[in-house]
Design an enzyme around this catalytic site. Structure first.
Site, PDB file in Angstrom:
ATOM      1  N   CYS A  64      19.651   1.827 -88.938  1.00 44.98           N
ATOM      2  CA  CYS A  64      19.647   3.013 -89.118  1.00 44.98           C
ATOM      3  C   CYS A  64      20.438   2.489 -90.849  1.00 44.98           C
ATOM      4  CB  CYS A  64      20.514   3.880 -88.472  1.00 44.98           C
ATOM      5  SG  CYS A  64      21.864   3.042 -87.773  1.00 44.98           S
ATOM      6  N   HIS A  85      26.302   4.186 -86.518  1.00 42.69           N
ATOM      7  CA  HIS A  85      25.121   4.470 -86.888  1.00 42.69           C
ATOM      8  C   HIS A  85      25.322   6.111 -87.736  1.00 42.69           C
ATOM      9  CE1 HIS A  85      21.480   6.881 -86.580  1.00 42.69           C
ATOM     10  NE2 HIS A  85      21.868   7.676 -86.082  1.00 42.69           N
TER      11      HIS A  85
END
Length: 164
Positions: free
Chosen positions: A108, A38
């Site tokens: 993301c 992430h």
């Protein structure tokens, strides 16, 4: 407010598997993955990221994920904060609305990559953006895809368009 000069741009990288990918991926996928990444872009004193509710921000390292596993220096930008926020708001109302989130195709890392290029002209490291295709190229990844597609990562923070 500083209108001149260069502002540092950092990529905060978090391993969502907390080390499990490094230990288990070879066994489960037949290929070695160092993490399930992430990412967030840190600029103008805030950390910006795209999650299932849209574009969020927090103070650097201030999301529920805590401190990043590592930080990549993306260089610096001449883009002032006001212009950057206008750009982010337009992304948040179009390409990166919450309902556009997809763990594999539009996550993301896609957001971080686009924002990094806007700010610095540079992409984020390919080992991060290539990860979904690496996983999906395995039989196990294909088998897990329906489950993984339903996952929405939400580390909290404030939504830039004020949507909740």
């Amino acid at each position: 407010m500083d209108h001149s000069g260069a502002h540092p741009v950092k990529l905060y990288v978090y391993d969502m598997s907390r080390g499990m990918a490094r230990q288990m991926s070879l066994l489960m996928l037949g290929k070695q993955l160092d993490g399930i990444w992430h990412t967030a872009v840190v600029v103008h004193g805030k950390e910006f990221y795209f999650v299932g509710e849209g574009i969020n921000h927090c103070s650097p390292g201030g999301s529920s994920l805590g401190e990043p596993d590592f930080v990549v220096d993306l260089g610096s930008t001449e883009v002032p904060e006001e212009i950057f926020m206008v750009y982010l708001t337009s992304l948040g109302e179009s390409t990166y609305r919450g309902d556009k989130y997809n763990l594999f195709e539009h996550n993301c890392n896609a957001f971080s990559n686009e924002v990094a290029q806007f700010l610095t002209g540079k992409k984020i490291p390919s080992y991060i953006t290539d990860l979904p295709s690496e996983v999906l190229s395995t039989p196990f990844g294909q088998a897990l895809r329906p489950l993984l597609d339903s996952i929405v990562i939400n580390p909290g923070g404030s939504n830039i368009t004020g949507q909740r």
